[in-house]
Design an enzyme around this catalytic site. Structure first.
Site, short mmCIF file in Angstrom:
data_model
loop_
_atom_site.label_atom_id
_atom_site.label_comp_id
_atom_site.label_asym_id
_atom_site.label_seq_id
_atom_site.Cartn_x
_atom_site.Cartn_y
_atom_site.Cartn_z
N HIS A 152 75.61 -53.49 -58.73
CA HIS A 152 76.47 -53.24 -59.88
C HIS A 152 77.89 -53.65 -59.55
O HIS A 152 78.33 -53.49 -58.41
CB HIS A 152 76.44 -51.74 -60.25
CG HIS A 152 76.88 -51.49 -61.64
ND1 HIS A 152 78.20 -51.37 -62.01
CD2 HIS A 152 76.16 -51.36 -62.78
CE1 HIS A 152 78.26 -51.18 -63.31
NE2 HIS A 152 77.05 -51.17 -63.81
N ASP A 207 68.98 -49.68 -64.96
CA ASP A 207 67.82 -50.43 -65.44
C ASP A 207 66.61 -50.34 -64.51
O ASP A 207 65.53 -50.79 -64.87
CB ASP A 207 68.21 -51.91 -65.62
CG ASP A 207 69.23 -52.08 -66.74
OD1 ASP A 207 69.00 -51.49 -67.81
OD2 ASP A 207 70.23 -52.77 -66.54
N1 CMC Z 1 69.52 -58.70 -55.39
C1 CMC Z 1 69.91 -59.40 -54.29
N2 CMC Z 1 71.21 -59.61 -53.96
C2 CMC Z 1 72.14 -59.12 -54.78
C3 CMC Z 1 71.82 -58.37 -55.93
C4 CMC Z 1 70.46 -58.17 -56.23
N3 CMC Z 1 70.10 -57.48 -57.32
N4 CMC Z 1 72.95 -57.99 -56.56
C5 CMC Z 1 73.96 -58.47 -55.82
N5 CMC Z 1 73.48 -59.15 -54.75
C6 CMC Z 1 74.27 -59.78 -53.69
C7 CMC Z 1 74.86 -61.11 -54.18
O1 CMC Z 1 73.99 -62.19 -53.93
C8 CMC Z 1 76.13 -61.17 -53.37
O2 CMC Z 1 75.78 -61.54 -52.06
P1 CMC Z 1 76.81 -62.44 -51.16
O3 CMC Z 1 78.03 -61.59 -50.98
O4 CMC Z 1 76.06 -62.70 -49.89
O5 CMC Z 1 77.06 -63.67 -51.95
C9 CMC Z 1 76.60 -59.71 -53.31
O6 CMC Z 1 75.40 -58.95 -53.41
C10 CMC Z 1 77.58 -59.33 -54.41
O7 CMC Z 1 76.95 -59.56 -55.66
P2 CMC Z 1 77.62 -60.26 -56.92
O8 CMC Z 1 76.57 -61.01 -57.68
O9 CMC Z 1 78.84 -61.00 -56.49
O10 CMC Z 1 78.07 -58.97 -57.72
P3 CMC Z 1 78.57 -58.92 -59.23
O11 CMC Z 1 79.42 -57.74 -59.31
O12 CMC Z 1 79.14 -60.22 -59.66
O13 CMC Z 1 77.21 -58.73 -60.05
C11 CMC Z 1 75.28 -57.68 -60.92
C12 CMC Z 1 76.71 -57.47 -60.40
C13 CMC Z 1 74.82 -56.39 -61.58
C14 CMC Z 1 75.27 -58.78 -61.98
C15 CMC Z 1 74.36 -58.06 -59.73
O14 CMC Z 1 74.33 -57.00 -58.81
C16 CMC Z 1 72.94 -58.41 -60.18
O15 CMC Z 1 72.68 -59.56 -60.55
N6 CMC Z 1 72.02 -57.40 -60.18
C17 CMC Z 1 70.68 -57.62 -60.76
C18 CMC Z 1 70.77 -57.57 -62.28
C19 CMC Z 1 70.91 -56.16 -62.79
O16 CMC Z 1 70.22 -55.24 -62.35
N7 CMC Z 1 71.80 -55.97 -63.80
C20 CMC Z 1 71.99 -54.67 -64.46
C21 CMC Z 1 73.33 -54.07 -64.15
S1 CMC Z 1 73.44 -52.33 -64.59
C22 CMC Z 1 73.28 -52.24 -66.28
C23 CMC Z 1 74.44 -52.87 -66.99
O17 CMC Z 1 75.55 -52.31 -67.00
O18 CMC Z 1 74.23 -53.93 -67.55
#
Ligand code: CMC
Length: 432
Positions: A310, A367
Site C-alpha cells: 500500500h 482487498d
Molecule cells: N507484490 C510484490 N512486490 C510489491 C508489491 C506486491 N503486491 N507491492 C509493492 N511491491 C514492491 C515493488 O515492486 C517495489 O519494489 P522495489 O522497491 O524493489 O522496486 C516496492 O515494493 C514498492 O512498491 P511500489 O509499487 O513502488 O509502491 P506504490 O506505493 O507505488 O504502490 C500499490 C502501491 C498498492 C499499487 C502496490 O503495493 C501494488 O501494486 N500492490 C498490489 C495491488 C493492490 O493490492 N492494490 C490495492 C491497494 S489497497 C486498496 C486501494 O486503496 O485501492
C-alpha cells in the site's frame, strides 16, 4: 529547541522561506504555494507520494502504525455496532447523526431508491457481458440527465445537498443490482422500501419474481461491515479523481462517475478481482505459497502479490485485519468451504516472514480478504469492484462537498516538459 515554523528552499543563490502547516495529529506539510511565483521552479513528485493536494477533516490515516479513523473515530469502533448509513452521514456531514437526522436520511434513501423508468431501458443497450464497472460509471453519469436541478454546484442549498447525497447513495445500489440482473438476463427486481440499505441490495440482486430471497440478518451484517470498511480512505486514486473533477465545478454525478472509473484498475479497487484471479491461478496450477511468493519477488515475472502493499500503510492495513477475522464466520454462515481462503492464509504467513516483504513493509491490504467474503455472500467476481464503489460512495460525496464548501482552486498541476525544443513544420511533400 523551539519547534520550527518554516522550511527554507534554496535554489542557487535564491532562497524561499516556506511556512509549515501542521495537521491535527501534528503531521507536517511545507506550504510551497509561492515557490513558482518566487523562484520559477516547481516540485516534481511522480505518483504524488509526497504531495498534500488539500487539507481535509474527513479521514485520518497513520500508515506507519496501521491507524484509520473516520472523523476521528477509529475504524475498529464501528465493527458490529454501526450501520453503513450512519457512517455515510458521519463522513459527509462531519458528525454522527442524531435520531431525527438518521430517520430523515433513511426516509430520503427509501424514497429515492427507484431509477427513472427511462433509465431502465438504458441497461438494455449494454451487451450482456458488459463489465459492470463500465455500466456503473455510465449510469451514474446518466443520473445527471434525470436530475438537472443538481447540476450547478453553487446553486445547491444545504437541504438540497442532503437530498442529492441520499439520491446518489440509494441509486448506486439499484444501478449495481440492475447491472448484475442485466448480465444474467433476469428481470429487474424493484427496491423494497421496507428493507434496510444492505438488505434491499441483496433483495434486488437475488430475489426472483417467484422466489423471494430470504435475508439472513448475519449476511446483511457482514455486507454492512464490508461497506463501512470501504467508506473512505482519504486521498486515494479514485477520491483524488473525484476531487480533481469536482474542482472544475463539475456536478456530483459526473465527479463520482469518474471516481468509479479510477477505482476500476487492478492497482486500486480492481485488486479485489485480481486477488481472486491470483488465488485461483495458484490453486489450479498446484502452486504452493513459497512458489507464489518467489514469483511475486521476481521482477522479470509479471506475477504480483495482489492484495499486498500500500502507498500509505507500512503496517497491517486495519481494514484487512478486521476482514480476516470475519472470513471464517462468514464462510461458516454461508456454509461455504473455500480452498482459496486456505491459500490466502498460507500466502500471508509466508510473505510476512520473507525478507523481501519485510524490508519493503508490504502487508495485506483491504482487498486481500474482501473478495473471499464477497464470494461467500454469492456476489459474482465481476461485481467485486462494484461493491467497493458502493462502499466508497460516502467518501467520494464527502470529499466533493468538502472541496466545494472550501471554494478551492481548480486542480491544475504543472509538468517538466521533456519533448523536443522549438522546431519547424515540414510540409508533407518534403518529409522523408
Ligand atoms: N507484490 C510484490 N512486490 C510489491 C508489491 C506486491 N503486491 N507491492 C509493492 N511491491 C514492491 C515493488 O515492486 C517495489 O519494489 P522495489 O522497491 O524493489 O522496486 C516496492 O515494493 C514498492 O512498491 P511500489 O509499487 O513502488 O509502491 P506504490 O506505493 O507505488 O504502490 C500499490 C502501491 C498498492 C499499487 C502496490 O503495493 C501494488 O501494486 N500492490 C498490489 C495491488 C493492490 O493490492 N492494490 C490495492 C491497494 S489497497 C486498496 C486501494 O486503496 O485501492
Amino acid at each position: 529547541m523551539s519547534t520550527p515554523d518554516h522550511a527554507t528552499i534554496t535554489i542557487g543563490d535564491q532562497s524561499l522561506d516556506c511556512p509549515l502547516v501542521l495537521g491535527s495529529e501534528n503531521e507536517v506539510g511545507i506550504d510551497i504555494s509561492q515557490l513558482r511565483a518566487q523562484t520559477g521552479a516547481i516540485t516534481l513528485d511522480p505518483g504524488l507520494g509526497n504531495t498534500g493536494a488539500c487539507k481535509s477533516a474527513i479521514t485520518y490515516i497513520d500508515g506507519e502504525h496501521g491507524i484509520l479513523r473516520y472523523r476521528g473515530i477509529p475504524i475498529e469502533e464501528f465493527e458490529n455496532r454501526a450501520n453503513f448509513i450512519e457512517v455515510a452521514w458521519l463522513l459527509i456531514f462531519g458528525h454522527l447523526p442524531n435520531g431525527q437526522e438518521q430517520a430523515k436520511f433513511s426516509e430520503l434513501l427509501k424514497s429515492n431508491a427507484h431509477l427513472h423508468e427511462s433509465m431502465k431501458h438504458q441497461f438494455e443497450g449494454f451487451p450482456i457481458d458488459a463489465p459492470p464497472m463500465a455500466v456503473m460509471s455510465a449510469m451514474i453519469n446518466s443520473l445527471a440527465c434525470f436530475h438537472p436541478q443538481f447540476l450547478e454546484p453553487d446553486d445547491i442549498s444545504e437541504e438540497a445537498f442532503t437530498e442529492l447525497a441520499a439520491r446518489l447513495l440509494s441509486k448506486v445500489r439499484t444501478i449495481a443490482a440492475y447491472a448484475y440482473r442485466h448480465s444474467r438476463g433476469r428481470p429487474f427486481t424493484y427496491p423494497d422500501p421496507k428493507l434496510r440499505y444492505c438488505a434491499n441490495f441483496l433483495h434486488m440482486m437475488f430475489s426472483q419474481p417467484y422466489d423471494q430471497y430470504l435475508i439472513d440478518p448475519e449476511i446483511e451484517a457482514a455486507l454492512n461491515l464490508v461497506l463501512i470498511l470501504h467508506a473512505d480512505h482519504e486521498q486515494n486514486c479514485s477520491t483524488s479523481t473525484v476531487r480533481v473533477v469536482g474542482s472544475s465545478k463539475a456536478n456530483l454525478f459526473a465527479s463520482c462517475a469518474a471516481g468509479v472509473s479510477a477505482l476500476w484498475g487492478p492497482l486500486h479497487g480492481g485488486a479485489n478481482v485480481a486477488v481472486l484471479d491470483m488465488l485461483r491461478e495458484i490453486h489450479e496450477g498446484g502452486m504452493n505459497a513459497e512458489h507464489a511468493i518467489a514469483r511475486a519477488k521476481d521482477k522479470s515475472d509479471p506475477f504480483r502479490l495482489f492484495g499486498f502493499g500500500h502507498r500509505v500503510y507500512k503496517n497491517y492495513d486495519p481494514r484487512a485485519k478486521i476482514l480476516k477475522k470475519h472470513c471464517d464466520r462468514v464462510l461458516a454462515l454461508c456454509k461455504a468451504n473455500d480452498p482459496l481462503l486456505d491459500i490466502a492464509r498460507a500466502l500471508e504467513e509466508t510473505a510476512l516472514t520473507d525478507s523481501y516483504f519485510i524490508d519493503r513493509k508490504l502487508f495485506p491490504n483491504v482487498d486481500f480478504y474482501s473478495g473471499i467474503i464477497f464470494r461467500a455472500l454469492g456476489i459474482p467476481e465481476n461485481m467485486f469492484t462494484v461493491m467497493f464503489s458502493i462502499g466508497r460512495m460516502p467518501g467520494w460525496i464527502a470529499h466533493w462537498k468538502e472541496q466545494h464548501d472550501e471554494k478551492g482552486r481548480i486542480t491544475r498541476p504543472r509538468q517538466i516538459y521533456t519533448g523536443p525544443m522549438k522546431t519547424g513544420y515540414t510540409p508533407r511533400e518534403k518529409r522523408s
